[in-house]
Design a protein around this motif. Structure first.
Motif, PDB file in Angstrom:
ATOM      1  N   TYR A   1       0.850  -1.194   0.000  1.00 54.18           N
ATOM      2  CA  TYR A   1       0.000   0.000   0.000  1.00 54.18           C
ATOM      3  C   TYR A   1       0.880   1.236   0.000  1.00 54.18           C
ATOM      4  O   TYR A   1       1.970   1.237   0.581  1.00 54.18           O
ATOM      5  N   ILE A   2       0.403   2.292  -0.597  1.00 50.28           N
ATOM      6  CA  ILE A   2       1.139   3.557  -0.599  1.00 50.28           C
ATOM      7  C   ILE A   2       0.914   4.258   0.735  1.00 50.28           C
ATOM      8  O   ILE A   2      -0.219   4.419   1.171  1.00 50.28           O
ATOM      9  N   ASN A   3       2.001   4.668   1.360  1.00 53.45           N
ATOM     10  CA  ASN A   3       1.913   5.320   2.663  1.00 53.45           C
ATOM     11  C   ASN A   3       1.920   6.842   2.540  1.00 53.45           C
ATOM     12  O   ASN A   3       1.150   7.515   3.201  1.00 53.45           O
ATOM     13  N   ASN A   4       2.778   7.412   1.711  1.00 49.93           N
ATOM     14  CA  ASN A   4       2.829   8.867   1.569  1.00 49.93           C
ATOM     15  C   ASN A   4       2.122   9.306   0.275  1.00 49.93           C
ATOM     16  O   ASN A   4       2.721   9.843  -0.641  1.00 49.93           O
ATOM     17  N   TYR A   5       0.806   9.097   0.240  1.00 51.99           N
ATOM     18  CA  TYR A   5       0.009   9.416  -0.949  1.00 51.99           C
ATOM     19  C   TYR A   5       0.021  10.894  -1.298  1.00 51.99           C
ATOM     20  O   TYR A   5      -0.255  11.280  -2.429  1.00 51.99           O
ATOM     21  N   GLU A   6       0.357  11.742  -0.340  1.00 52.03           N
ATOM     22  CA  GLU A   6       0.330  13.192  -0.598  1.00 52.03           C
ATOM     23  C   GLU A   6       1.517  13.676  -1.420  1.00 52.03           C
ATOM     24  O   GLU A   6       1.506  14.773  -1.946  1.00 52.03           O
ATOM     25  N   GLN A   7       2.546  12.841  -1.558  1.00 54.01           N
ATOM     26  CA  GLN A   7       3.753  13.213  -2.309  1.00 54.01           C
ATOM     27  C   GLN A   7       3.430  13.423  -3.787  1.00 54.01           C
ATOM     28  O   GLN A   7       2.874  12.542  -4.416  1.00 54.01           O
ATOM     29  N   PRO A   8       3.774  14.578  -4.352  1.00 53.15           N
ATOM     30  CA  PRO A   8       3.592  14.768  -5.807  1.00 53.15           C
ATOM     31  C   PRO A   8       4.471  13.795  -6.591  1.00 53.15           C
ATOM     32  O   PRO A   8       5.411  13.231  -6.056  1.00 53.15           O
ATOM     33  N   PHE A   9       4.166  13.626  -7.859  1.00 51.26           N
ATOM     34  CA  PHE A   9       4.950  12.723  -8.713  1.00 51.26           C
ATOM     35  C   PHE A   9       6.155  13.459  -9.283  1.00 51.26           C
ATOM     36  O   PHE A   9       6.201  14.632  -9.379  1.00 51.26           O
TER      37      PHE A   9
END
Length: 196
Positions: free
Chosen positions: A188-196
């Motif tokens: 699962y993605i933990n730091n979803y707020e990180q931009p790409f």
């Protein structure tokens, strides 16, 4: 009532013939009622390139699916990529929606394609056999005792992404995405707020 300087616009409804109808209600927690959502999903469904996250998904592929969910505006898939511990409360869900909007804006404005580097995986909690000197010196009974004491195995993967604009130029610098997996389950993605 406060004085008004100019026009005051109060939304009443949004109507798209044959597609949807939304009625504004300030007393409603969601801001109103919406009709036609099922029809909108029927229209969008054939356009999705990814519909679900496989149980055995690799970290790099999960980040690609996460990016595809934003590009294709598939909020349910976006939610399925995020660590369940990060979406337990109402505040957490509100924060997810906030960052969903930011991701949508970035894809609409700044970049169109994402590439991923190979994941770097580390065990951050628990005992993982096959990764250290302990395997050489400990027998099976000792390893089992360590497993019992240390609890669940939590792994973290670091996947670095690069975003590209419509001219093929890299936008921003490489960005780190951290993924979590517990007891060899699904990533699962933990730091979803990180931009790409």
């Amino acid at each position: 009532m406060a004085p008004q300087w100019g026009w005051v616009v109060t939304p009443v409804a949004l109507y798209i013939p044959g597609v949807t109808f939304a009625f504004y209600d300030s007393a409603n927690e969601l801001g109103g009622s919406f009709a036609g959502e099922e029809r909108m999903e029927e229209i969008k469904d054939p356009l999705y390139t990814v519909r679900y996250v496989p149980r055995d998904v690799e970290p790099e592929r999960l980040v690609e699916i996460f990016a595809a969910s934003v590009k294709e505006k598939n909020f349910e898939l976006f939610l399925d990529c995020i660590d369940p511990d990060r979406k337990k409360t109402r505040t957490a869900q509100s924060l997810i929606r906030y960052h969903w909007d930011l991701h949508l804006e970035r894809f609409a404005t700044f970049y169109v394609h994402i590439t991923t580097d190979e994941a770097k995986i580390d065990v951050i909690s628990g005992f993982d056999t096959g990764t250290g000197v302990e395997d050489f010196f400990l027998d099976e009974e000792q390893k089992e005792k360590i497993r019992e004491i240390s609890g669940e195995v939590v792994e973290q993967a670091l996947v670095t992404t690069r975003a590209w604009d419509e001219r093929g130029r890299q936008y921003g610098s490489p960005k780190p995405h951290y993924l979590i997996r517990k007891n060899k389950g699904r990533w699962y993605i933990n730091n979803y707020e990180q931009p790409f």
